[in-house]
Design an enzyme around this catalytic site. Sequence first.
Site, short mmCIF file in Angstrom:
data_model
loop_
_atom_site.label_atom_id
_atom_site.label_comp_id
_atom_site.label_asym_id
_atom_site.label_seq_id
_atom_site.Cartn_x
_atom_site.Cartn_y
_atom_site.Cartn_z
N ASP A 188 -27.06 -0.77 -25.77
CA ASP A 188 -26.82 -1.76 -26.82
C ASP A 188 -25.53 -2.50 -26.46
O ASP A 188 -24.78 -2.11 -25.55
CB ASP A 188 -26.75 -1.11 -28.21
CG ASP A 188 -27.00 -2.14 -29.32
OD1 ASP A 188 -26.95 -3.36 -29.05
OD2 ASP A 188 -27.23 -1.74 -30.47
N TRP A 189 -25.27 -3.53 -27.20
CA TRP A 189 -24.14 -4.43 -26.93
C TRP A 189 -22.81 -3.66 -26.81
O TRP A 189 -22.35 -3.06 -27.79
CB TRP A 189 -24.04 -5.45 -28.07
CG TRP A 189 -22.92 -6.42 -27.88
CD1 TRP A 189 -21.58 -6.18 -28.05
CD2 TRP A 189 -23.03 -7.77 -27.47
NE1 TRP A 189 -20.86 -7.30 -27.77
CE2 TRP A 189 -21.72 -8.29 -27.42
CE3 TRP A 189 -24.11 -8.60 -27.14
CZ2 TRP A 189 -21.46 -9.62 -27.05
CZ3 TRP A 189 -23.84 -9.91 -26.78
CH2 TRP A 189 -22.53 -10.40 -26.73
#
Length: 732
Positions: free
Chosen positions: A262-263
Amino acid sequence: MDKKALETLLSDMSTEEKVMQLVQIPGSEYEADAEITGVERGQVKESVKRLAGSTLGIWGSKRLKKIQEQYMKEHPHHIPLMFMLDVIHGHKTVLPCPLGQGASFDPEAVRKGAAMQAKEAAADGVHATFSPMADLCRDARWGRIMESTGEDKLLNSRMAAAMVEGYQGEDLKDSAHIAACVKHFAAYGAAEGGRDYNNTELSEHTLREHYLRAYGEAIKKDPVMVMTSFNSINGIPATGNTFLMKKVLREEFGFKGVLISDWGAVGEMINHGYAEDRKDAALKGMMAGVDIDMCSGCYSAHLEELVNSGAVPMKLLDEAVLRVLNMKNELGLFEDPFRGIDTDAGPVISEESRNLAREAAAAGLVLLENKGKALPLRKEKNAFIGPYADTKRLQSSWAFSGDDENTVSLWEAALELYGPEALKTAAGCTMLDQDAVTARGQRHVDHWQEENDRLLTEAVSAAEWADTVILCLGEDSAQSGEATSKASLKLPAVQLRLLSEIKKTGKRIVTLVFTGRPLELMEVRELSDALMICWLPGTEGGHAVLDVISGKRSPSGRLPVSFPYTVGQEPLHYDIYPTGRPKPENGPFEYTSRYLDCENGALYPFGYGLSYTSFEYGGEKLSAQKMSAPESITASVKVRNTGDMRGDVTVQLYIRDVCASRVRPVRELAGFRKISLDPGAEEEVSFVINEEMLRFWTAEEKWESEAGKFLVWICDSSSAGKPLEFRLEGRA
Ligand code: NOJ
């Protein structure tokens, strides 16, 4: 390209080039107007930008074509850049938020919706979406519950699988489809206290039986990608968790595709206290199996050095890069790097997609109360009052490529249907309380108090004129989604004030609640004649709501998640484990497992929802009272429409394993079927129960069923029905 050609390409690439295939950078680096939250442009070095294998958060046929042309010209091997985007519940045409889609209990409609989203996104140059979100959510405080399809593993499994099928179609080379990404692996929805990004502590059996199930079922449909989650789980960040990513995901689920973080999650392992610095974070992410580093910059800064020093084996790097090249190949990018964007026009919202969105939104509306048949509306004077009465903000925080301008508001739809003569509208109050904060900060209204007093006076006079008030309340659409956890589940106080002032007019009140999460609705229920949950219904929200409240169609949505009496019950879900001191139905209650000041269960339980017509269940039966594998039993029920309108009903099958080597939930959804019945019509609905459905993570840590007694309900919600019984034989 065939496999051999991909391998040849790989062997020709420098280590730097290989590493960069594993690097994803924000689209804002390529274009100033890419919409990515909290990102400053210009953070990424030119050398990285030139070679990074993928980017996210940017769309538009014309501009992506330009970026691709430039990129490929400069890339030493002319490998195309991959464009990814959060197409969560719509690109241009926005469907209801995933929780609203869950309420339809209709996976086939969800599959069609995903195919529509893929078509629009692909025509805008998008190659992959970060969807479906298969996280199990039992906590309404967690704002991302809006992005899930609810609290139940079976419902989530069917919906996530349907979304993967819809996005990807039969062949990814077909440019009307895009790659899916199952996220967030794993158990992001179990964040402690419902606070986003928080840690998760779960026993292995709860993890496996509940939280991992929907990811596993979605992965059976071969999604191209899986995304890690932000949370740590039992002390280890998901993004560095070899148990999750190597043992469960790759070995047990057999996932062969690309695993993306994820980011920033690779870098966040430093904050978690699991990596010492960015180099260590890159090492830990890579060794745990993360292929693409989404935007933390750790791989771009350190992976090459880690490979050169031998800390990360070249073989591991090659395997990861090959998976990314393979993804590009599956998408047909080597043959056509401009896939889907041969014209500059981009997608247009078609009548077909509008119809689909209208149908999806209508199918998810859940009628909770209908005292004195307040709905459907009568042909009389109707006033649409409240902050949701005349707004186009019906999408959600996860629909940023959709445009509010294309949305049909309730007021527009009401005018279209009834004409202006017998209608009035008034906002009644601001959407938010004065001190409310959304994910992106406070929404400030000047002279808030004066403004609200003025709006209230206007609304009361509209109510006095009307016979029925359709009170359109709810959370702001930016109050659910990422980073929107809340400790209160009440509607804004200013909206509750509006409700109680309107009540004083004595008019019939139909309350429509627009929300991305379950809310506390005790007070609203008391003061309203009818109550309906509309979620965040998307582009065709206005039409869909009017279709139902006008009586053109009967409501048929069911709650995909429990609505609590009070926030103090959260996390709340129907499939709880039994206790040694269950609360009896009729007392005495002392020293039993209960709250002194509240019911244990939900105000409105999972699976609940009313219709304008009525359905009678009868003749529930099992085809046998005993079963041994590989036999199966059929559970059936006759359902009759006893009302005077055609309607859809979702028949639900629940099972309980009464005694086992590890305690089993008091009920678990084991099947559901939505059928349509004309007035007076009857249909027999049957479900097959086989041994496989009875398996669980036993005390011996194996997926097995155990012999013994099982209870079966074929009924209308998670708290309805009387159980039947059978025994599973033949296994110790
Ligand atoms: C963070 C979110 O957690 C994830 O769901 C999303 O796909 C990525 N950002 C990319 O926008």
